[in-house]
Design an enzyme around this catalytic site. Sequence first.
Site, mmCIF file in Angstrom:
data_model
loop_
_atom_site.group_PDB
_atom_site.id
_atom_site.type_symbol
_atom_site.label_atom_id
_atom_site.label_comp_id
_atom_site.label_asym_id
_atom_site.label_seq_id
_atom_site.Cartn_x
_atom_site.Cartn_y
_atom_site.Cartn_z
ATOM 1 N N ARG B 55 0.773 -1.269 -0.065
ATOM 2 C CA ARG B 55 -0.032 0.129 0.044
ATOM 3 C C ARG B 55 0.847 1.303 0.022
ATOM 4 O O ARG B 55 0.373 2.390 -0.602
ATOM 5 C CB ARG B 55 -0.822 -0.113 1.336
ATOM 6 N N CYS B 145 8.853 -1.306 24.306
ATOM 7 C CA CYS B 145 9.062 0.086 24.747
ATOM 8 C C CYS B 145 8.854 0.557 26.235
ATOM 9 O O CYS B 145 9.841 1.301 26.884
ATOM 10 C CB CYS B 145 8.049 1.239 23.896
ATOM 11 N N HIS B 270 7.057 7.306 27.632
ATOM 12 C CA HIS B 270 6.482 6.633 28.641
ATOM 13 C C HIS B 270 7.186 6.947 30.166
ATOM 14 O O HIS B 270 8.527 7.192 30.079
ATOM 15 C CB HIS B 270 6.729 4.981 28.487
#
Lengths: 366, 366
Positions: B55, B145, B270
Amino acid sequence: MTGAGSAARVPSGGTGRRPTLAVVGATGAVGTVLLGILSQRADVWGEVRLVASARSAGRKLIVRGAETEVVALSEEAFEGVDVAMFDVPDEVAAQWAPVAVAKGAVVVDNSGAFRMDPDVPLVVPEVNAHAARVRPRGIISNPNCTTLSMIVAMGALHAEFGLSELIVASYQAASGAGQAGVATLRAQLAAVAGTDLGEKPGDVRRAVGDDLGPFPAPLALNVVPWAGSPREAGWSSEELKVRDESRKILGLPELRVSATCVRVPVLTTHSLAVHARFENEVTVEQAHEILANAPGVVLVDDPGEGEFPTPADAVGTDPTWVGRVRRSLDDPNALELFVCGDNLRKGAALNTAQIAEVVAAELTAP
Amino acid sequence: MTGAGSAARVPSGGTGRRPTLAVVGATGAVGTVLLGILSQRADVWGEVRLVASARSAGRKLIVRGAETEVVALSEEAFEGVDVAMFDVPDEVAAQWAPVAVAKGAVVVDNSGAFRMDPDVPLVVPEVNAHAARVRPRGIISNPNCTTLSMIVAMGALHAEFGLSELIVASYQAASGAGQAGVATLRAQLAAVAGTDLGEKPGDVRRAVGDDLGPFPAPLALNVVPWAGSPREAGWSSEELKVRDESRKILGLPELRVSATCVRVPVLTTHSLAVHARFENEVTVEQAHEILANAPGVVLVDDPGEGEFPTPADAVGTDPTWVGRVRRSLDDPNALELFVCGDNLRKGAALNTAQIAEVVAAELTAP
């Protein structure tokens, strides 16, 4: 009889005279919620007198459906008062609570001024209602909102398993810093919403500008690992309150407690991630059963179906919401939980009202 | 030589040929950050080939200042590639990483597909760079993460004090759920900003509507104690990753780890509140010294002066920011810390680039 409050004045024997209540700090963030709560709960009060700073005197507020004029804080304001709820800054409570007691009132104080005084009980009715009866100074303290957001659930688990250690990280709402906290977060959200800010260093700081309100860093699109004022060895006053107050409410002076208090961009309702270690082995099934049956607790724990507590769902409600109950994979005596409690209701106004009702029942008992 | 990657093809002896790099998933949230990082760091690469789904093929992206056309993921895309970085969903990585290895590439994979495979090292260069050299499957995994946001700091403290237990609560950003997470939070903030919503039960839910994006509850003006998918006994996949990956990276298979993972309305970076227990007694002074000197760590710890890490300050930067260092008041072997790390940089793209550079140095060493 000063120490016992107004017990001498209230007719005993169930004659039916309802005690007079004063709400001191009626126009503040907690006071506003308190007036709503007084209108919703079973009405045990005779006169409800609204008291605030001279600046707010003369304002008219609705309580129990009736427009009531706010009077200025003064010695005379406590004339004939049986129970006085205080929702004012520490220094105001320290000055005026003894004045109210001298006029014959039992004071239920939501400030930090008296909480650790050994002659002042610190009360959460679901956990230690009995402590409210022994009040040598005529004052009962209401715990800090962060402690209150978890302590009903922890008290229920402690009664079964014997609590030995709490390690908590908080997710505290802006309204814990009062109406200024709410106004600051709303203004900051308006400044960043609809922009592409938030992903480059410093751009949130630039967008919200220099006026951080009661917070030491921007709160919109951020979390701020600080609440309260500095204490020894890097701890904040808020973190030490969680430790000291949990110990006092639970009657566990040696309880190991470590808290990290963090402000998050939520308007109202504090959340806590709790690691709780017990004297005895625990199971999730037992914990679920205890929490499901504990007064003042709602268990919401089916995360695969999207069922866990969040501030958006708990705000405006009375109970402590508990979910994400897991047993530590490395310690059969430890549970992890996530709890949410409305910091203005159970965290402040509701618990104050509940304590006052315990006193009212005592004063009017036959 | 498949297991050793392309070592046979890269000329040894320092002839100067630079290895060819493929970036698979170049158009995603992490891939976009990775292209920026490749433009900023010392350039060790020859050709940089951008690979994505069919795509996205034909799109032109800027890397190292040059417009580069994206090619579709296929076996041919790995022709002549020495190192392939993968930032794609688990199932895509599981299918295509072995294809890249079969074509002679060393794969550095940021998905969860291989992290716990005993034949795949899990590498954080500041902590265990040596592990990258032993890769029986030709694949090196990049940690999750959330683990990455704290592990550099914990590795440094472990080296001195000997880590025995981690209890962590996370404050995870929307971009941990990809570009859809960022778009969802931005749309929700636009829906609630400038309103008086957020203080009544359910009004945030009504305002943001039914489209919650990748989250199981509204994220604006809320915190969501769930990330990942359901695992045994109430744990989430994200929480078990923190446990399993911390153990593997630190080489401590018996380390006690309990994590509660919570999403907060922050776009990127985070944070974690960490309770770390060690074999040996700790002091804040020693911890400060270790953290101040640890590569990849910035110590920011003077809360009375407003100095502590926040996502708004750490976002877009490379290091792990550490502050709020306190010794437990009840346990001389335990520290509390608050850490922030950009989940798209060190938490993903930067660590991937660092691992790839370790491999490049090995491949081109004399």
